[in-house]
Design a protein around this motif. Structure first.
Motif, PDB file in Angstrom:
ATOM      1  N   PHE A  72      52.385  -0.509  35.772  1.00 51.09           N
ATOM      2  CA  PHE A  72      51.940   0.249  36.940  1.00 51.09           C
ATOM      3  C   PHE A  72      52.197   1.732  36.702  1.00 51.09           C
ATOM      4  O   PHE A  72      52.889   2.122  35.766  1.00 51.09           O
ATOM      5  N   GLY A  73      51.677   2.556  37.617  1.00 50.53           N
ATOM      6  CA  GLY A  73      51.915   3.993  37.549  1.00 50.53           C
ATOM      7  C   GLY A  73      53.272   4.347  38.146  1.00 50.53           C
ATOM      8  O   GLY A  73      54.211   3.534  38.119  1.00 50.53           O
ATOM      9  N   ASP A  74      53.353   5.536  38.739  1.00 53.77           N
ATOM     10  CA  ASP A  74      54.636   6.019  39.255  1.00 53.77           C
ATOM     11  C   ASP A  74      54.933   5.524  40.667  1.00 53.77           C
ATOM     12  O   ASP A  74      55.971   5.847  41.235  1.00 53.77           O
ATOM     13  N   LYS A  75      53.974   4.768  41.248  1.00 57.26           N
ATOM     14  CA  LYS A  75      54.198   4.256  42.602  1.00 57.26           C
ATOM     15  C   LYS A  75      53.772   2.792  42.665  1.00 57.26           C
ATOM     16  O   LYS A  75      52.687   2.438  42.197  1.00 57.26           O
ATOM     17  N   ILE A  76      54.625   1.941  43.210  1.00 56.51           N
ATOM     18  CA  ILE A  76      54.301   0.510  43.347  1.00 56.51           C
ATOM     19  C   ILE A  76      54.534   0.116  44.798  1.00 56.51           C
ATOM     20  O   ILE A  76      55.601   0.400  45.358  1.00 56.51           O
ATOM     21  N   ARG A  77      53.523  -0.533  45.378  1.00 55.31           N
ATOM     22  CA  ARG A  77      53.659  -0.972  46.774  1.00 55.31           C
ATOM     23  C   ARG A  77      53.926  -2.478  46.793  1.00 55.31           C
ATOM     24  O   ARG A  77      53.179  -3.259  46.185  1.00 55.31           O
ATOM     25  N   VAL A  78      54.978  -2.885  47.471  1.00 55.03           N
ATOM     26  CA  VAL A  78      55.371  -4.302  47.513  1.00 55.03           C
ATOM     27  C   VAL A  78      55.357  -4.791  48.964  1.00 55.03           C
ATOM     28  O   VAL A  78      55.991  -4.184  49.838  1.00 55.03           O
TER      29      VAL A  78
END
Ligand code: SF4
Ligand code: SF4
Length: 247
Positions: free
Chosen positions: A84-90
């Motif tokens: 993933f990039g620098d932001k991950i939404r969980v």
């Protein structure tokens, strides 16, 4: 060990204090080999002990850590942060009520699972002294793929039909019914038929196949449902021709 700062946005909901779910961001120094579950464990251990989520084995066997990560249902122990990039939404798995943060209420699935009688129904009970119910490798091969299900519920989160109508028995439970129906040692197909071939069962499936795409164990629940539709249709036609109704 070199690390990379990644923003993990986690859906939070504690029913005793939050009127509705909201996203909370954490900056996590992630190591190259970390999976998303490692990042959640870092948050829990180092940043915020109030975060709730399920996990157990960390090796995609227990099926506990299914979550929606960047919009797609998956096991958080199987997906590397580096992908993933620098932001991950969980977020918690879609289509289920939230119990707390990333923990969903599984009661509906548990009821559906038991309704399809997911166990061997042999023609004759054997005593332990009589030994195993034997079958050939070829007979095992016909259903082995469907034994791999770990009840992670990613398929229910991906299924548009379950999202529309939660009476739908759904992919994993129907795949498990097929697993036992296809087992040469089992004679329980007619005992499962009332649930499996009901309106809420296989005929509710629109065969979009989203369930099979997200399955982390390659179970192919969509294929299992289509095979069950085929055998149910044959049963129905055979019953009509012989005048005996369904088997
Ligand atoms: S194939 Fe059937 S069970 Fe699978 S996602 Fe589509 S509607 Fe749901
Ligand atoms: S069929 Fe696949 S996605 Fe569905 S519960 Fe089983 S392992 Fe998970």
């Amino acid at each position: 060990m070199e690390t990379r700062d990644v923003t993990i946005e986690v859906l939070r909901y504690r029913p005793e204090q939050d009127s509705e779910p909201f996203f909370q961001s954490y900056t996590v120094p992630c190591e190259e080999h970390w999976v998303v579950l490692d990042a959640l464990n870092y948050i829990k251990d180092e940043l915020d002990r109030t975060l709730s989520y399920r996990w157990s084995c960390h090796m995609f066997v227990c099926g506990s850590c299914g979550m929606v990560i960047n919009g797609e249902p998956m096991l958080s122990c199987k997906k590397f942060v580096r992908d993933f990039g620098d932001k991950i939404r969980v977020e918690p798995l879609s289509n289920f009520p939230i119990e707390r943060d990333l923990v969903i209420v599984q009661d509906d699935f548990m009821e559906k699972l038991s309704s399809v009688k997911p166990y061997l129904i042999p023609k004759e009970e054997r005593s332990i002294e009589s030994g195993e119910y034997l079958q050939t490798p070829a007979q095992l091969k016909t259903y082995k793929q469907y034994t791999m299900c770990i009840n992670c519920l990613c398929c229910y989160a991906a299924c548009p039909q379950y999202g529309l109508d939660d009476k739908f028995i759904g992919p994993a439970a129907l795949a498990l019914a097929h697993r036992y129906n296809a087992d040469s040692r089992d004679v329980g197909r007619s005992a499962r038929e009332d649930v499996v071939a009901s309106h809420e069962g296989i005929w509710e499936c629109s065969f979009v196949g989203a369930c099979s795409l997200v399955c982390p164990k390659d179970v192919e629940p969509a294929g299992a449902i289509q095979q069950t539709k085929f055998t149910s249709a044959i049963d129905y036609i055979t019953g009509m021709v012989s005048g005996g109704g369904k088997k």
